[in-house]
Design a protein around this motif. Structure first.
Motif, short mmCIF file in Angstrom:
data_model
loop_
_atom_site.label_atom_id
_atom_site.label_comp_id
_atom_site.label_asym_id
_atom_site.label_seq_id
_atom_site.Cartn_x
_atom_site.Cartn_y
_atom_site.Cartn_z
N ALA A 94 2.19 33.12 57.02
CA ALA A 94 3.12 32.11 56.52
C ALA A 94 2.43 30.76 56.36
O ALA A 94 2.63 30.05 55.38
N GLY A 97 0.17 30.65 53.43
CA GLY A 97 0.98 30.55 52.23
C GLY A 97 1.46 29.13 51.98
O GLY A 97 1.33 28.60 50.88
N PHE A 98 2.00 28.50 53.02
CA PHE A 98 2.49 27.14 52.85
C PHE A 98 1.36 26.20 52.43
O PHE A 98 1.51 25.37 51.54
N PHE A 223 3.22 33.48 48.68
CA PHE A 223 4.02 32.26 48.74
C PHE A 223 3.99 31.50 47.43
O PHE A 223 4.96 30.83 47.07
N LEU A 227 7.30 30.18 46.01
CA LEU A 227 7.61 28.74 46.09
C LEU A 227 7.76 28.09 44.74
O LEU A 227 8.55 27.16 44.58
#
Lengths: 529, 399
Positions: A94, A97-98, A223, A227
């Motif tokens: 995660a 990805g961010f 992501f 996103l």
């Protein structure tokens, strides 16, 4: 028996023992016991100094053949390779990805920002640049923080900072305020979150580390695919201010990932002696370990990585406008990036899996070099693409090579410098890459403005990545092979005392050595000799 | 009749009368004209076949007009119509001058009777001076095509329709219409081989002349070509603009490659468009360059929500575009944010609680391990047995 296997089992935690007997080179007991002057089963007393130097020599020998250092945590704790490690992997997925997808998600809002503040495109591009600069350039700062405070607190603060930056940005009245909030604050927060996650991943995995790296790196394209459309939806529903506020909320999830990064348990007894054997023993533990610069492997890696980053990110930025220049309609041109991202998602774990194979793992540096070579060749042949079909093929192969590079870049660094120095090394590498990241794509843009020929941009990017691959491969082949095994480790490996028996006072010094500050709460040894 | 089948009867520059119309106007006139034309052709006086406006055309017209006058005045001279081109008897000078001026005046596309009326000359002279610098637009289509033409300012227009006929060119009936209204004059017909051309020339100066002009070719079936005249359209974004209470925002209307004379802004709630009160300087500020206009609205409140219309005013008409403005309060995005924050706090609490719980479970075992260490230190001789027991113990604890 493979020497890698020997190495792994050679240094044990205080909690478990090998009962194999009769093998000379193997340690029968943890070093701590040896220091307590106990006769070992094999009858050979081994002082801590001896065992440490032997371990280092074996590692150096492995490096000499381009092998990966299969290392444990700095305190000699065995990496779980599973168990809670999977939760840590999920957190890393995660966070990766961010960190990588966030600049792209913010760029969705640029058009509205241009309209709101009456600024041009280049002014909004500064937001992305500042974000990337903070993400890469604050590497050493993150290393210092991690070495001082440990991983989890730093990551929690990072997550809070990133979220705070976006929330503050939603109240901005001018572009400069946007630069400070979205650029500096959020970038710093993401950096403080991202780097320690890699360090923790390295600590939790050693046998399966390449696979873990590949899976964690796959977070970036996943992501990205999520996103960007989400950013568009948020903009349509809430405008850019509401969108920034909600993105700030989403960044709070980085704190959840930070909470997952449970420090590895330090067993109470004996571990301190193991810590004392760490390479930091001769010198007081520094907050930023600049001794990595003495490591030739690290220098070659850093040079290669900097040159690679100059050209690696350029093609995805320009391929869509190249397609539009060839006359492809907008929707089909944007589809190229979707293809690239989709192939990337699967290429990363696959590359991690291949690198994890026992036959491939010692040569992971050369595999990384091959991945860069493949990327460069793809760029050069992609420059000859004249139609949409050619560009689709280019995107597929670029996605594969980009995924391989992405999955391997940190794995190879971990392999080259080892766990203990990784926290400092990653910061320094990211700092060097920061300069290249800020120079690469804009210079591609300048070249395009000057010549208006897209082919030149692709050729330049391909040449840069090819150069990096050759630097890495040849450097490793020639320089590392010829390095004397113990040469670089000389000053860290003082001559062992003449007799095998060790003074108890020396052992006491070991036990009361500086407590580990590697993200773990140091347990003061309760034993006293 | 002559080398080429060219039928055209015309008066003045840019004015022409169809054969049928000429027939309606006066058979005598027509026959005289056509005969004169053919005579010209036969005598090789030059190619009146060209449909370009040149001085020869005008000159010929003047002469023809003069001949008509003379023929009309003295019916008896019809028989004495010259059969060859000799030096014609010089027509009376003032008459020639008048005819020249009549030929030189601009045509008016209002479908009235052809301008053999010389009485309105002074007005037309004035108009000639006024519009002498307007541009010319030529548009050419072949049937059956519909062409859209955007016009911003007054211009002279030339519309040409081209029709390929399979049968006899002479049997095709050609008409022009504006909307449903039949146009009576100002068009020419020309044929080469089996392709029939017709041209309609007029001037557009105000919005009444804008619309749809069609040429019709009647064979067995009617074929049609259409020219649609419109003012430039404004293409704006379709997405609503989202703002927040207390903010200020800028609405823009932009026109590519067109320069309206003026812009006006209206707001509307359902269907009625209400002009904005631009006197409120602290609320609305209108600014802009030639091809775009900006409306800045300050101190937004929920009542400002709705549709805003911008009108671009041209000489030849108006076009409009609308922008939707949505005003939200800060509570609207705050709810999802708080929901996410609550979820994060919950997850972090759960994770940390689980961790503390498992740590507490392990702590009693740490005490036992400590004991074993003490035992080992004190008891030398129990080396092997202790090894075994510790190994078993640690295997059960570890991992």
């Amino acid at each position: 028996m493979g020497s890698a296997g020997t190495l792994r089992h050679g240094v044990q935690t205080a909690g478990s023992l090998h009962t194999t007997s009769g093998d000379g080179p193997e340690l029968q007991r943890p070093a701590a016991w040896a220091g307590l002057n106990r006769p070992q089963v094999s009858g050979l007393p081994e002082s801590p100094w001896n065992s440490f130097c032997r371990v280092r020599d074996e590692q150096a020998a492995l490096l000499a053949m381009g092998g990966a250092v299969v290392d444990e945590g700095p305190t000699g704790i065995k990496a779980p390779d599973g168990g809670w490690g999977w939760a840590v992997l999920l957190g890393c997925f995660a966070i990766t990805g961010f960190s990588y997808a966030f600049p792209k998600a913010v760029s969705v809002f640029f058009k509205q920002l241009m309209h709101e503040f009456g600024i041009g495109y280049s002014d909004t591009a500064w937001i992305s640049s500042i974000l990337l600069a903070m993400l890469y350039g604050t590497g050493p700062l993150c290393s210092v923080c991690v070495n001082r405070f440990g991983c989890r607190p730093v990551m929690l603060v990072g997550g809070l900072l990133a979220s705070l930056g976006m929330v503050a940005a939603s109240f901005c009245q001018s572009v400069i305020q946007l630069y400070l909030t979205t650029g500096v604050l959020t970038g710093l927060g993401l950096a403080l979150n991202f780097q320690p996650s890699l360090i923790m991943l390295n600590r939790y995995f050693s046998k399966r580390r390449p696979m873990a790296n590949g899976l964690a790196a796959a977070g970036s394209p996943v992501f990205l695919c999520v996103l960007s459309p989400l950013g568009q939806v948020l903009q349509d529903q809430y405008g850019w201010r509401g969108g920034f506020l909600i993105l700030g909320g989403l960044l709070l999830n980085c704190c959840v990932c930070a909470a997952l990064m449970r420090p590895l348990e330090v067993p109470r007894a004996g571990a301190q002696a193991g810590a004392g054997l760490g390479p930091q023993r001769p010198a007081p533990r520094r907050l930023l370990d600049l001794s990595v610069f003495k490591d030739r492997g690290f220098l070659i890696y850093a040079a290669a990585a900097s040159v690679m980053v100059l050209g690696l990110f350029v093609p995805p930025v320009f391929v869509v406008s190249y397609a539009k220049d060839l006359g492809v309609p907008d929707a089909r041109a944007a589809f190229l990036l979707t293809v690239l991202g989709f192939v990337d998602i699967f290429a990363r774990p696959a590359a991690g899996f291949i690198t994890g194979l026992p036959t491939v793992r010692p040569y992971s540096v050369y595999l990384f070099s091959f991945a860069m070579f493949f990327n460069g060749i793809t760029d050069l042949t992609g420059s000859t693409a004249g139609d949409y079909g050619g560009l689709v093929v280019f995107c597929i192969f670029f996605g594969i090579s980009y995924g391989m590079v992405g999955a391997l870049q940190f794995e190879v660094l971990m392999a080259v410098v080892g766990t203990s120095k990784f926290s400092s090394a990653i910061g320094l590498v990211l700092l060097l890459e920061a300069i290249a990241v800020l120079v690469g794509p804009p210079s591609g843009g300048k070249l395009l403005d000057a010549t208006h020929v897209y082919q030149y941009v692709f050729i330049l990017a391909g040449a840069e990545v090819l150069t990096a691959s050759l630097v890495l491969a040849l450097g490793n082949f020639f320089c590392i092979g010829r390095r004397p095994a113990a040469d670089a480790e000389g000053p860290e490996c003082p001559k062992p005392p003449a007799d095998g028996r060790v003074d108890s006072r020396e052992v006491e010094r070991f036990l009361k050595a500086e407590p580990e500050k590697n993200g773990q709460v140091a347990h003061t040894p309760e034993t006293s000799v | 009749m002559g080398g080429r089948a060219q039928f055209w009867v015309g008066l003045g520059r840019g004015e022409s009368v169809s054969r049928e119309q000429g027939r309606a106007a006066g058979p005598l006139l027509l026959r005289l004209f056509s005969r004169v034309a053919s005579l010209e052709l036969a005598s090789g006086a030059g190619p009146p076949a060209s449909m370009r406006r040149d001085s020869r055309h005008r000159h010929w017209f003047a002469e023809g007009a003069a001949w008509v006058r003379r023929a009309a005045d003295s019916p008896t001279t019809m028989r004495t119509f010259p059969c060859r081109r000799g030096p014609p008897a010089p027509p009376p000078l003032p008459l020639v001058l008048l005819c020249f001026l009549a030929a030189a005046r601009p045509s008016l596309a209002d479908g009235h009777a052809p301008a053999l009326t010389f009485t309105s000359l002074p007005v037309q002279e004035e108009m000639l001076a006024k519009y002498s610098n307007i541009s010319l637009e030529s548009h050419n289509i072949s049937l059956t095509v519909e062409k859209n033409i955007t016009l911003q300012r007054p211009s002279n227009i030339e519309l040409t329709c081209q029709f390929t006929t399979s049968g006899d060119v002479h049997s095709v009936n050609v008409t022009w219409k504006k909307g449903d209204e039949l146009l009576e004059n100002n068009y020419l017909i020309n044929a080469t081989g089996s392709i029939l051309y017709t041209r309609y020339m007029f001037t557009i100066i105000n919005s009444e002349q804008m619309g749809s002009y069609s040429c019709f070719f009647q064979e067995e079936k009617e074929q049609r070509g259409t020219f649609n005249f419109k003012v430039p359209e404004l293409h704006g974004k379709n997405k609503p603009l989202i703002t927040y209470v207390g903010d200020s925002t800028v609405l823009t209307c932009k026109c590519e490659e067109c320069f309206p004379l003026n812009w006006t802004w209206y707001s509307s709630n359902e269907s009625v468009q209400v002009p904005l009160d631009v006197q409120m300087k602290d609320k609305y500020v209108i600014s802009g360059k030639h091809n775009e206009t900006r409306l800045k609205i300050m101190h937004l409140s929920e009542e400002d929500q709705g549709s805003y219309w911008c009108h671009a005013i041209f000489q030849l008409g108006e076009s409009e575009d609308h922008v939707e403005l949505v005003v939200l309060s800060y509570l609207v995005p705050l709810k999802p944010f708080l929901a996410i924050a609550a979820e994060v706090v919950l997850l972090v609490t759960i994770i940390l609680l689980c961790e503390m719980y498992f740590q507490k479970k392990k702590q009693p075992d740490d005490g036992k391990e400590f004991e074993q260490i003490e035992q080992l230190k004190s008891d030398d001789s129990n080396g092997i047995e202790n090894n075994a027991s510790r190994h078993r113990k640690n295997e059960s604890v570890g991992q």
